[in-house]
Write a protein that holds these residues in place. Structure first.
Motif, PDB file in Angstrom:
ATOM      1  N   TYR A 197       0.038   9.208  -4.343  1.00  0.00           N
ATOM      2  CA  TYR A 197      -1.405   9.072  -3.032  1.00  0.00           C
ATOM      3  C   TYR A 197      -2.216  10.503  -3.569  1.00  0.00           C
ATOM      4  O   TYR A 197      -3.206   9.517  -3.865  1.00  0.00           O
ATOM      5  CB  TYR A 197      -0.496   8.885  -2.008  1.00  0.00           C
ATOM      6  N   TRP A 204      -6.144   1.890  -5.032  1.00  0.00           N
ATOM      7  CA  TRP A 204      -5.046   1.386  -4.580  1.00  0.00           C
ATOM      8  C   TRP A 204      -6.054  -0.199  -4.038  1.00  0.00           C
ATOM      9  O   TRP A 204      -5.530  -1.149  -4.675  1.00  0.00           O
ATOM     10  CB  TRP A 204      -3.970   1.128  -3.768  1.00  0.00           C
ATOM     11  N   PHE A 262      -6.374   4.580   3.235  1.00  0.00           N
ATOM     12  CA  PHE A 262      -5.361   3.286   2.192  1.00  0.00           C
ATOM     13  C   PHE A 262      -6.108   4.436   0.561  1.00  0.00           C
ATOM     14  O   PHE A 262      -6.892   4.410   0.600  1.00  0.00           O
ATOM     15  CB  PHE A 262      -5.941   1.957   2.107  1.00  0.00           C
ATOM     16  N   SER A 295       0.832  -0.945   0.314  1.00  0.00           N
ATOM     17  CA  SER A 295      -0.436  -0.223   0.250  1.00  0.00           C
ATOM     18  C   SER A 295       0.353   0.838  -0.059  1.00  0.00           C
ATOM     19  O   SER A 295       1.669   1.288   0.388  1.00  0.00           O
ATOM     20  CB  SER A 295      -1.547  -0.191   0.871  1.00  0.00           C
TER      21      SER A 295
END
Length: 471
Positions: free
Chosen positions: A91, A163, A159, A42
């Motif tokens: 991210y 992903w 998260f 992750s």
């Protein structure tokens, strides 16, 4: 700092470059694998792991009794930096909708500029300490912030929904999407299709060979090129060695050099914050092209002043102003566009891998600049500026030819943009077609005129012959 030198760390220009570059060398190596690690464990855990390693390296630097220990500490810190640096942009891209992706990702650059300014002022504050704590305290603060980051990532960050979707955890992905974004006025549920996660590559696993497939090869090369040339603009040469440059421009004493460097850091923060609100209006392509041209012209002025020997008196203040203008130009253009562009143009299953490799290119070129800049500068006052100027103008040209605009586009529609011709080549092709069309029209008109003229002469000739026959 004088206290650093008194601790036995008197560095030649070569050693100065080695110490600065050590963190970049290991960062460029670990960064090549951070994308694959982020796909496996992750984005959040990869950033936390990198921050923890960076913290360990900073502690080693803080307690270093000799130069070898400092180099080891910077090497360890670099490994951690390589893990988290590129994944931050990935991210941010993956938790943002198209309409605000630029602004959200620009928060990274704001944090970077705040960190740079804080570093300069931290050293300005500790330079007055008489002992080795003058240079050890900044490393201690750095380690503390890294530890806070390592603990905070898994505690406060969710998260990436993309992903999770890639891992087949669709229900978790949709739940996080609901928590990240407000519902619309009709209180309708936000569906996964609105995030453009669903696609042919959504569930694929990243492989090394995939990043150079024919359909994505151009995007991989463009991302690596832009991230590498970002450093050959000269920005980190100026930021790393700002005290050296201000000393070269005529400022004396450590305090004045750190203060001047701190002012440059504050300017960088101010420009970045102001321009972030316009990030999704300016456009990535036009910002890169115009930014490169402006910075190239500023660097040309600095190089010309040194080359003409006008760097004394009022000339040195022109140089200092130009250094500030360069930082402002970079902070308002390339600092905001290149990192987000390199991440957002990649397909989902390649995004982390390509972003990490592009960031490694960035760090590798950064290493080269850090190693050579002090030696280069000590041997010639103008050489580095001519090099950076050439790289800036070259990058602007390449961006004009090959860099499509992605402003306001969904991640899915960006795929279609890269399926067509390069924008610069399209403009050239259109221009050539118009010129050719106009030329063909002129030729046709000329041929028609020639034919009409020939017909007139033939008619007159026939009349003349007829008259002669009658006579």
């Amino acid at each position: 700092m004088d206290q650093f030198i008194q601790s036995g760390f008197k560095l030649s220009p070569t050693l100065q470059g080695v110490v600065v570059a050590m963190i970049l060398i290991t960062s460029s190596i670990s960064g090549m694998f951070s994308g694959f690690l982020a796909d496996k464990i992750s984005r959040v855990y990869t950033m936390a792991l990198g921050a923890a390693i960076f913290c360990a390296g900073s502690i080693i630097e803080c307690v270093s009794p000799n130069l070898a220990c400092i180099l080891v500490g910077r090497g360890v810190a670099g490994v951690g930096e390589g893990f988290f640096l590129s994944i931050i942009a990935v991210y941010c891209v993956e938790i943002s909708p198209a309409v605000s992706r630029g602004r959200v990702t620009s928060i990274i650059q704001i944090a970077v500029t705040v960190g740079i300014a804080a570093g300069f002022f931290c050293c300005y504050g500790t330079v007055h300490l008489k002992s080795s704590f003058a240079w050890r305290v900044p490393f201690l603060i750095q380690a503390s912030l890294a530890l806070l980051y390592a603990i905070g990532c898994p505690l406060f960050l969710s998260f990436s929904p993309r992903w999770l979707w890639m891992k087949g955890r669709t229900s978790e992905a949709e739940e996080i999407m609901q928590s990240l974004h407000k519902r619309n006025h009709n209180d309708n549920i936000i569906h996964v299709e609105e995030w453009e996660i669903v696609g042919a590559d959504a569930g694929e696993r990243s492989r090394v060979r995939d990043i150079f497939r024919k359909d994505v090869r151009k995007r991989t090369i463009l991302a690596c090129f832009l991230m590498g040339m970002n450093q050959l603009s000269g920005i980190d040469g100026i930021l790393y060695y700002a005290p050296v440059l201000f000393s070269q421009a005529g400022l004396s004493a450590s305090t004045s050099k750190f203060l001047a460097s701190g002012v440059s850091g504050l300017l960088n923060v101010f420009v970045t914050i102001v321009c972030t609100s316009f990030m999704d209006r300016m456009g990535r392509r036009i910002s890169t092209i115009i930014g490169g041209i402006i910075m190239g012209c500023i660097i040309c002025v600095i190089g010309s002043i040194y080359a003409s020997g006008a760097d004394s008196g009022s000339g040195r203040w022109v140089i200092i102003v130009c250094l500030y203008l360069f930082l402002a130009a970079f902070g308002s253009t390339w600092a905001l566009t290149t990192r987000v562009y390199a991440s957002e143009i990649q397909p989902l299953h390649n995004r982390a891998a390509v972003s990490s490799i592009a960031n490694s290119c960035n760090q590798a070129v950064n290493t080269l600049v850090a190693l050579t800049f002090p030696v280069f500068l000590s041997s010639t006052a103008t050489g580095p500026y001519w090099l950076f100027m050439g790289c800036l103008f070259t990058t602007s040209t390449i961006a004009w030819v090959y860099m499509p605009e992605t402003k306001g586009r969904s991640l899915a529609s960006i795929e279609q943009v890269f399926a067509g011709k390069a924008p610069g080549l399209t403009i050239v092709h259109t221009f050539v077609s118009k010129v050719t069309k106009v030329t063909n029209l002129d030729v046709k008109k000329q041929n028609k005129t020639e034919i009409q003229t020939g017909e007139v002469f033939e008619m007159l000739s026939n009349r003349s012959n007829h008259s002669a026959g009658q006579n």
